[in-house]
Design a protein around this motif. Structure first.
Motif, PDB file in Angstrom:
ATOM      1  N   LEU A 130     -10.644   5.748  -3.995  1.00 16.02           N
ATOM      2  CA  LEU A 130      -9.530   4.981  -4.544  1.00 16.02           C
ATOM      3  C   LEU A 130      -9.046   5.575  -5.860  1.00 16.02           C
ATOM      4  N   VAL A 136      -3.033   3.697  -0.441  1.00 15.95           N
ATOM      5  CA  VAL A 136      -4.082   3.045   0.355  1.00 15.95           C
ATOM      6  C   VAL A 136      -3.398   2.147   1.379  1.00 15.95           C
ATOM      7  N   ILE A 151      -7.929  -4.609  -1.778  1.00 19.79           N
ATOM      8  CA  ILE A 151      -6.619  -4.634  -2.431  1.00 19.79           C
ATOM      9  C   ILE A 151      -6.797  -4.692  -3.946  1.00 19.79           C
ATOM     10  N   ALA A 154      -8.072  -1.291  -5.184  1.00 18.38           N
ATOM     11  CA  ALA A 154      -7.028  -0.267  -5.116  1.00 18.38           C
ATOM     12  C   ALA A 154      -5.989  -0.484  -6.218  1.00 18.38           C
ATOM     13  N   HIS A 155      -5.679  -1.744  -6.475  1.00 20.52           N
ATOM     14  CA  HIS A 155      -4.725  -2.082  -7.541  1.00 20.52           C
ATOM     15  C   HIS A 155      -5.268  -1.662  -8.900  1.00 20.52           C
ATOM     16  N   CYS A 159      -3.355   2.587  -7.138  1.00 18.57           N
ATOM     17  CA  CYS A 159      -2.901   3.071  -5.832  1.00 18.57           C
ATOM     18  C   CYS A 159      -1.649   2.311  -5.395  1.00 18.57           C
ATOM     19  N   TYR A 160      -0.791   2.983  -4.648  1.00 19.36           N
ATOM     20  CA  TYR A 160       0.317   2.306  -3.971  1.00 19.36           C
ATOM     21  C   TYR A 160      -0.275   1.687  -2.714  1.00 19.36           C
ATOM     22  N   ILE A 161      -0.159   0.373  -2.575  1.00 26.88           N
ATOM     23  CA  ILE A 161      -0.856  -0.360  -1.522  1.00 26.88           C
ATOM     24  C   ILE A 161       0.114  -0.777  -0.424  1.00 26.88           C
ATOM     25  N   LEU A 163       0.140  -2.848   3.034  1.00 24.04           N
ATOM     26  CA  LEU A 163      -0.613  -3.787   3.867  1.00 24.04           C
ATOM     27  C   LEU A 163       0.160  -4.074   5.144  1.00 24.04           C
ATOM     28  N   LYS A 178      -0.397  -8.217  -5.230  1.00 18.67           N
ATOM     29  CA  LYS A 178      -0.800  -6.855  -5.597  1.00 18.67           C
ATOM     30  C   LYS A 178      -0.371  -5.827  -4.551  1.00 18.67           C
ATOM     31  N   VAL A 179       0.163  -6.289  -3.437  1.00 15.15           N
ATOM     32  CA  VAL A 179       0.613  -5.395  -2.370  1.00 15.15           C
ATOM     33  C   VAL A 179       1.986  -4.831  -2.722  1.00 15.15           C
TER      34      VAL A 179
END
Length: 305
Positions: A130, A136, A151, A154-155, A159-161, A163, A178-179
């Motif tokens: 990560l 991610v 999540i 990763a946040h 990271c760019y998440i 979902l 956070k997504v």
């Protein structure tokens, strides 16, 4: 330091795909026209599409210590996915039984198996990934509490998440906010916004409510109707590729993997979505999600993005 790499955290399934004219009715034994096996699971599928497009891709998940697990790991390695972080566990490997009808539509039954054994401690173990990953990708075929934990991690690491909220399950508001990019189909979008979304017009009508729950970008996939992207300013409709669908397993996964790869290159959402639609269009013309997914070379000839 972020690298040009993608980490996918999610499911791996051994798929049995039955090509048949119709579904059996209750109490009926109905013969299929053919049966094919293929690697599946949303996590594995999305990782394969990223790897086939030439991106350094790591998969985090679990399979059993059985022949199905061997099959999946061998296939993923051949496609170029790094499987160092896929655990072997005592549970049986996840299995999907897919009925593919003549019009290209599918029905599927899935046994979670090893996918249900992914834990928070496993996410902690892959924290170095990560730290390095730019993007991610997650789905909801592993335990929801673990997805929410991933999540958050990763946040924390910037990271760019992405979902893919499939299947549609309750998620905490703290996780959703956070997504960066939420990808849902029509039934899933309906679940999360509490309104019926069944076509482009209804997606445009209700997308604002959905975007309020997340970060930067909402994508609602509409099958043959293409996809709707909404970033809070622009509502962009991207047409689906005009192809004769043979079997639609993995179409959404192909779209997500291809979309993520173009974001990694710095392309706009419009360019990424056009490329993703092209990739998904190729996938549905073949049997099996992972075997059907296109490589960069296959798409390069007639795709300019």
């Amino acid at each position: 330091m972020k690298e040009k790499m993608i980490t996918v955290i999610g499911s791996l399934n051994f798929d049995l795909i039955f090509k048949q004219k119709r579904l059996a009715v209750k109490g009926e034994t109905y013969p299929a026209d053919s049966m094919t096996t293929a690697g599946g699971g949303k996590g594995a599928n999305q990782a394969v599409q990223c790897a086939k497009l030439g991106v350094a891709t790591y998969l985090v998940g679990a399979v059993g210590r059985d022949v199905f697990g061997d099959y999946l790991l061998d296939g993923l390695t051949q496609y170029g996915v790094n499987t160092d972080y896929v655990k072997r566990v005592d549970e049986t490997t996840g299995v999907g039984v897919v009925q593919a009808l003549q019009d290209g539509t599918i029905s599927a039954t899935i046994a979670k198996g090893a996918n249900d054994t992914v834990t928070r401690s496993q996410i902690d173990e892959v924290e170095p990934l990560l730290v390095k990953s730019s993007i991610v990708i997650l789905q909801l075929e592993t335990p929801v509490s673990v997805v929410e934990y991933a999540i958050r991690k990763a946040h924390e690491h910037g990271c760019y998440i992405i979902l893919n909220a499939a299947p549609a399950l309750e998620l905490s508001p703290e996780a959703l906010e956070k997504v960066n990019c939420l990808v849902v189909n029509e039934p899933e979008a309906s679940f999360y916004c509490g309104a019926a979304i069944h076509d482009l017009d209804s997606a445009k009508e209700h997308c604002t409510k959905l975007l309020e729950q997340i970060g930067d970008l909402l994508i609602i996939t509409l099958g043959r109707g293409g996809s709707l992207l909404y970033d809070g300013i622009h509502k962009l409709h991207v047409q689906a590729a005009e192809v004769e669908a043979i079997e639609t397993t993995g179409a959404g996964d192909s779209y997500i993997g291809a979309f993520a790869c173009k974001l990694l290159e710095g392309k706009s959402m419009a360019e990424a979505a056009a490329f993703a639609s092209k990739a998904a269009g190729v996938t549905v013309t073949k049997i099996g999600a992972q075997p059907g997914m296109p490589t960069a070379v296959e798409l390069q000839a007639d795709c300019s993005v």
